[in-house]
Write an enzyme that holds these catalytic residues in place. Structure first.
Site, mmCIF file in Angstrom:
data_model
loop_
_atom_site.group_PDB
_atom_site.id
_atom_site.type_symbol
_atom_site.label_atom_id
_atom_site.label_comp_id
_atom_site.label_asym_id
_atom_site.label_seq_id
_atom_site.Cartn_x
_atom_site.Cartn_y
_atom_site.Cartn_z
ATOM 1 N N MET A 1 6.162 0.476 -1.936
ATOM 2 C CA MET A 1 6.506 1.392 -2.569
ATOM 3 C C MET A 1 5.853 2.977 -3.050
ATOM 4 O O MET A 1 6.592 3.910 -3.176
ATOM 5 C CB MET A 1 4.802 0.824 -3.574
ATOM 6 C CG MET A 1 5.353 -0.315 -4.085
ATOM 7 S SD MET A 1 4.352 -0.964 -5.562
ATOM 8 C CE MET A 1 2.582 -1.169 -4.640
ATOM 9 N N HIS A 2 5.556 3.667 -1.688
ATOM 10 C CA HIS A 2 5.051 4.558 -1.209
ATOM 11 C C HIS A 2 5.952 5.644 -1.456
ATOM 12 O O HIS A 2 6.386 6.434 -1.488
ATOM 13 C CB HIS A 2 4.465 5.564 -0.375
ATOM 14 C CG HIS A 2 3.113 4.771 -0.452
ATOM 15 N ND1 HIS A 2 1.500 5.343 -0.112
ATOM 16 C CD2 HIS A 2 2.288 4.751 -2.124
ATOM 17 C CE1 HIS A 2 0.360 5.733 -0.467
ATOM 18 N NE2 HIS A 2 1.009 5.263 -2.075
ATOM 19 N N GLU A 3 7.290 5.174 -0.556
ATOM 20 C CA GLU A 3 8.317 5.639 -0.347
ATOM 21 C C GLU A 3 9.027 5.898 -1.793
ATOM 22 O O GLU A 3 10.079 6.637 -1.615
ATOM 23 C CB GLU A 3 8.960 4.644 0.451
ATOM 24 C CG GLU A 3 8.839 4.293 1.539
ATOM 25 C CD GLU A 3 9.168 6.228 3.298
ATOM 26 O OE1 GLU A 3 9.862 6.184 2.861
ATOM 27 O OE2 GLU A 3 8.392 5.974 3.807
ATOM 28 N N THR B 1 1.730 5.098 -6.492
ATOM 29 C CA THR B 1 1.614 4.038 -6.771
ATOM 30 C C THR B 1 -0.005 3.783 -5.731
ATOM 31 O O THR B 1 -0.115 4.126 -4.860
ATOM 32 C CB THR B 1 1.706 2.518 -6.134
ATOM 33 O OG1 THR B 1 3.693 3.280 -5.187
ATOM 34 C CG2 THR B 1 3.757 2.893 -7.476
#
Length: 246
Positions: free
Chosen positions: A228-230, A136
């Site tokens: 979101m990156h997680e 994302t």
């Protein structure tokens, strides 16, 4: 700094920063990032400048993250917030004109959108290509892209990760000018001259007022993008896509 960032005072009050890391095609190499940060720190520390023109070289404005940088992030080695390059133009106390005479790719395009004035070229390509690699968007893209380009086009660019010529974006109704590549800097300088006619204190005061809502909103957006990156960044598929498509 002079190696990859050319710092020029064009006229009294007008400074031009030319990104020219030809070896890395103006991706966010260590040299380019360090040079940009130092240049904007110098501008902040001076009371003599009124406006900044930020541009690139040849057919490149900024090509965003390096391949090694993306792979490092995908391997959990840091976050995009470790070095804050995305809001350099937003945090600059004086107006910044992004003269995107060349391609603006990923984070490079996003960085330009945080400027106060934006000029694109007809021939160049512009893309928020984060999703192409399977993760994302970051760098505040989820906020600034729809804000500057409009919700419909902005969401389309973020979700589809397609490339768009400047002329196509002009036809789609973006709210800033698009000129032939060779004319972009000419028009940027015209705008800079108009701004430089104003008192510096008035420029600084008005910019502070105009961008304060963005500055206040951005930290929460960055927090959401990191969340979101997680979920999306640390996947094997991302490493494979970066290795294959970059």
């Amino acid at each position: 700094m002079q190696d990859v960032i050319k710092f020029q005072t064009l006229e009294p009050g007008i400074v031009q920063l030319t990104m020219q890391d030809t070896a890395h095609k103006n991706t966010f190499s260590d040299a380019l990032v360090t040079g940009l940060i130092r240049a904007f720190d110098h501008i902040k520390a001076s009371n003599s400048y009124k406006v900044v023109i930020l541009t690139g070289y040849g057919s490149y404005f900024s090509a965003g993250a390096t391949k090694d940088g993306l792979l490092a992030l995908a391997n959990g080695q840091g976050q995009f917030t470790d070095t804050n390059i995305y809001s350099l133009t937003l945090d600059c106390p004086i107006p910044v004109i992004s003269a995107m005479q060349g391609h603006g790719i990923g984070g490079g395009f996003v960085m330009g959108l945080f400027s106060d004035f934006i000029i694109l070229s007809r021939e160049s390509i512009y893309t928020t290509n984060f999703m192409k690699y399977g993760f994302t968007p970051g760098m505040g893209a989820t906020y600034i892209v729809p804000k500057k380009l409009g919700v419909s086009l902005g969401h389309e660019m973020l979700l589809n990760a397609q490339t768009y010529r400047g002329e196509t974006l002009k036809q789609r109704g973006i709210p800033f000018p698009v000129y032939p590549r060779n004319d972009v800097l000419t028009h940027a300088l015209e705008t800079a001259k108009q701004l430089a006619e104003k008192p510096r204190v008035a420029l600084v005061t008005l910019k502070e007022h105009l961008v304060t809502p963005i500055r206040q909103k951005l930290p929460e957006i960055i927090k959401q993008e990191l969340a979101m990156h997680e979920k999306t960044f640390y996947q094997q598929a991302v490493k494979e896509r970066v290795s294959t498509f970059f």
